[in-house]
Design a protein around this motif. Sequence first.
Motif, PDB file in Angstrom:
ATOM      1  N   VAL A 131       5.398  -7.978  -4.527  1.00 55.21           N
ATOM      2  CA  VAL A 131       4.974  -9.083  -4.140  1.00 55.21           C
ATOM      3  C   VAL A 131       4.035 -10.393  -4.570  1.00 55.21           C
ATOM      4  O   VAL A 131       4.581 -11.856  -4.783  1.00 55.21           O
ATOM      5  CB  VAL A 131       4.145  -8.916  -2.288  1.00 55.21           C
ATOM      6  CG1 VAL A 131       3.574 -10.588  -1.554  1.00 55.21           C
ATOM      7  CG2 VAL A 131       4.230  -8.030  -1.265  1.00 55.21           C
ATOM      8  N   ARG A 132       3.035 -10.086  -5.252  1.00 52.56           N
ATOM      9  CA  ARG A 132       2.206 -11.121  -6.379  1.00 52.56           C
ATOM     10  C   ARG A 132       3.494 -12.003  -6.776  1.00 52.56           C
ATOM     11  O   ARG A 132       3.590 -12.696  -7.369  1.00 52.56           O
ATOM     12  CB  ARG A 132       1.555 -10.273  -7.007  1.00 52.56           C
ATOM     13  CG  ARG A 132       0.292 -11.394  -7.387  1.00 52.56           C
ATOM     14  CD  ARG A 132      -0.787 -11.292  -8.059  1.00 52.56           C
ATOM     15  NE  ARG A 132      -2.054 -10.538  -6.933  1.00 52.56           N
ATOM     16  CZ  ARG A 132      -2.062  -8.960  -7.321  1.00 52.56           C
ATOM     17  NH1 ARG A 132      -1.690  -9.110  -7.220  1.00 52.56           N
ATOM     18  NH2 ARG A 132      -2.702  -9.148  -6.196  1.00 52.56           N
ATOM     19  N   GLN A 133       4.005 -10.977  -8.154  1.00 45.79           N
ATOM     20  CA  GLN A 133       4.782 -11.795  -8.549  1.00 45.79           C
ATOM     21  C   GLN A 133       6.434 -11.934  -8.372  1.00 45.79           C
ATOM     22  O   GLN A 133       6.665 -13.449  -8.571  1.00 45.79           O
ATOM     23  CB  GLN A 133       5.261 -10.802  -9.700  1.00 45.79           C
ATOM     24  CG  GLN A 133       4.570  -9.618 -10.852  1.00 45.79           C
ATOM     25  CD  GLN A 133       5.034  -8.845 -11.046  1.00 45.79           C
ATOM     26  OE1 GLN A 133       6.362  -7.962 -10.423  1.00 45.79           O
ATOM     27  NE2 GLN A 133       4.401  -8.538 -12.142  1.00 45.79           N
ATOM     28  N   SER A 134       6.599 -12.143  -6.640  1.00 45.66           N
ATOM     29  CA  SER A 134       8.160 -12.201  -6.826  1.00 45.66           C
ATOM     30  C   SER A 134       7.648 -13.681  -5.967  1.00 45.66           C
ATOM     31  O   SER A 134       8.781 -15.129  -6.262  1.00 45.66           O
ATOM     32  CB  SER A 134       8.321 -11.653  -5.286  1.00 45.66           C
ATOM     33  OG  SER A 134       7.446 -11.322  -4.390  1.00 45.66           O
ATOM     34  N   THR A 135       6.413 -14.034  -5.706  1.00 45.85           N
ATOM     35  CA  THR A 135       5.829 -15.040  -4.699  1.00 45.85           C
ATOM     36  C   THR A 135       6.273 -16.438  -6.153  1.00 45.85           C
ATOM     37  O   THR A 135       6.261 -17.202  -5.786  1.00 45.85           O
ATOM     38  CB  THR A 135       4.508 -14.705  -4.039  1.00 45.85           C
ATOM     39  OG1 THR A 135       5.044 -14.343  -2.813  1.00 45.85           O
ATOM     40  CG2 THR A 135       4.011 -16.559  -3.961  1.00 45.85           C
TER      41      THR A 135
ATOM     42  N   ILE B 167      -2.257 -11.885   0.036  1.00 51.09           N
ATOM     43  CA  ILE B 167      -1.505 -11.825  -1.460  1.00 51.09           C
ATOM     44  C   ILE B 167      -0.920 -13.397  -1.655  1.00 51.09           C
ATOM     45  O   ILE B 167      -0.514 -13.775  -2.933  1.00 51.09           O
ATOM     46  CB  ILE B 167      -0.941 -10.985  -1.915  1.00 51.09           C
ATOM     47  CG1 ILE B 167      -2.299  -9.545  -2.252  1.00 51.09           C
ATOM     48  CG2 ILE B 167      -0.375 -10.587  -3.216  1.00 51.09           C
ATOM     49  CD1 ILE B 167      -1.751  -7.623  -2.241  1.00 51.09           C
ATOM     50  N   ALA B 168       0.812 -12.801  -0.780  1.00 54.84           N
ATOM     51  CA  ALA B 168       1.286 -13.929  -0.833  1.00 54.84           C
ATOM     52  C   ALA B 168       0.710 -15.589  -1.281  1.00 54.84           C
ATOM     53  O   ALA B 168       1.542 -16.347  -1.355  1.00 54.84           O
ATOM     54  CB  ALA B 168       2.519 -13.790   0.110  1.00 54.84           C
ATOM     55  N   ARG B 169       0.017 -15.906  -0.037  1.00 52.30           N
ATOM     56  CA  ARG B 169      -0.885 -16.555   0.253  1.00 52.30           C
ATOM     57  C   ARG B 169      -1.672 -17.207  -1.136  1.00 52.30           C
ATOM     58  O   ARG B 169      -1.845 -18.181  -1.878  1.00 52.30           O
ATOM     59  CB  ARG B 169      -1.803 -16.935   1.546  1.00 52.30           C
ATOM     60  CG  ARG B 169      -0.667 -16.944   2.266  1.00 52.30           C
ATOM     61  CD  ARG B 169      -2.210 -17.583   3.863  1.00 52.30           C
ATOM     62  NE  ARG B 169      -3.232 -16.295   3.871  1.00 52.30           N
ATOM     63  CZ  ARG B 169      -3.805 -15.521   4.729  1.00 52.30           C
ATOM     64  NH1 ARG B 169      -1.978 -15.038   5.123  1.00 52.30           N
ATOM     65  NH2 ARG B 169      -3.950 -14.644   4.333  1.00 52.30           N
ATOM     66  N   GLU B 170      -2.107 -16.444  -1.561  1.00 53.04           N
ATOM     67  CA  GLU B 170      -2.886 -17.142  -2.750  1.00 53.04           C
ATOM     68  C   GLU B 170      -2.262 -17.066  -3.892  1.00 53.04           C
ATOM     69  O   GLU B 170      -2.006 -18.060  -5.172  1.00 53.04           O
ATOM     70  CB  GLU B 170      -3.630 -14.832  -3.121  1.00 53.04           C
ATOM     71  CG  GLU B 170      -4.754 -14.589  -2.189  1.00 53.04           C
ATOM     72  CD  GLU B 170      -6.190 -13.976  -2.092  1.00 53.04           C
ATOM     73  OE1 GLU B 170      -5.111 -13.140  -3.089  1.00 53.04           O
ATOM     74  OE2 GLU B 170      -6.777 -13.518  -1.702  1.00 53.04           O
ATOM     75  N   ALA B 171      -1.060 -15.907  -3.989  1.00 52.07           N
ATOM     76  CA  ALA B 171      -0.147 -16.343  -5.003  1.00 52.07           C
ATOM     77  C   ALA B 171       0.387 -18.075  -5.021  1.00 52.07           C
ATOM     78  O   ALA B 171       1.272 -18.325  -5.891  1.00 52.07           O
ATOM     79  CB  ALA B 171       1.180 -15.298  -5.250  1.00 52.07           C
TER      80      ALA B 171
END
Length: 252
Positions: free
Chosen positions: A99-103, A133-137
């Motif tokens: 999730v983090r990297q793809s964002t 996690i997506a929001r933070e990324a």
Amino acid sequence: MADLQRLAIAPHQIERQKVHLSAEQQHYLSRVLRLREGDKFIVMDGQGNSWLAKLKAETSKKSTVNAILEKEIFIQNELPIKLILISALPKGNNFDEIVRQSTELGVTHILPVISSRTLLKPSPQKLQRWQKIAREAAEQSERQVVPIIRETMEYSAALSLFDHQSLSNYYKYICVARNNYSSLLENLLDNQLPESIVIMTGPEGGWTNVEIEAAIATGFQAVSLGKRILRAVTAPLVALSLVTAVLEKRKV
């Protein structure tokens, strides 16, 4: 404004140029970032809109912290098309990193799926964690859009979402290891770019032959990510990096 902190909020938190911050957001701005009344930061609604905002403290029976929108900011760091990732859930908490990297790489939608070889059965709380996690990324990578993350679904259900004639301008790829399929990069370079690209990556052990055949029958093209066998966490990163590089080179 590149040095200003960014905060992703929900659209309903904005009312008449005023931002109603949650307790968690208040804590983040005042305790973690050490911002004070009058300090400025960037607010984004996760749907492509951004504003320059200023912290404003309001004192009543209960102290609250809000922000005032000063002006809209027009930033364009997004990819020119929708980029959708369908990823079989890997073991442990490894989907957090997907999730983090793809964002960071510009994905707009993430669909976690349960395949034949999936070992993880996530709890309902996992979705909230992935959204956070997506929001933070998105904040960290200076995006204007926060990816939409769907509820975990069965592999067959995910395929059915993309089995429709109206999606003819979608390029759909299933990444498969140990095969002689043409590379994803070759396909991206050889074709005109569509309005959306769907990338599907598998679990530990890869897709089964039945799953590959089902995807092809649904209109997915089987492609390779290279001669080496990639981990379930690495494959999405490689595939999305290739797509991002081609899109930004062509500047569609």
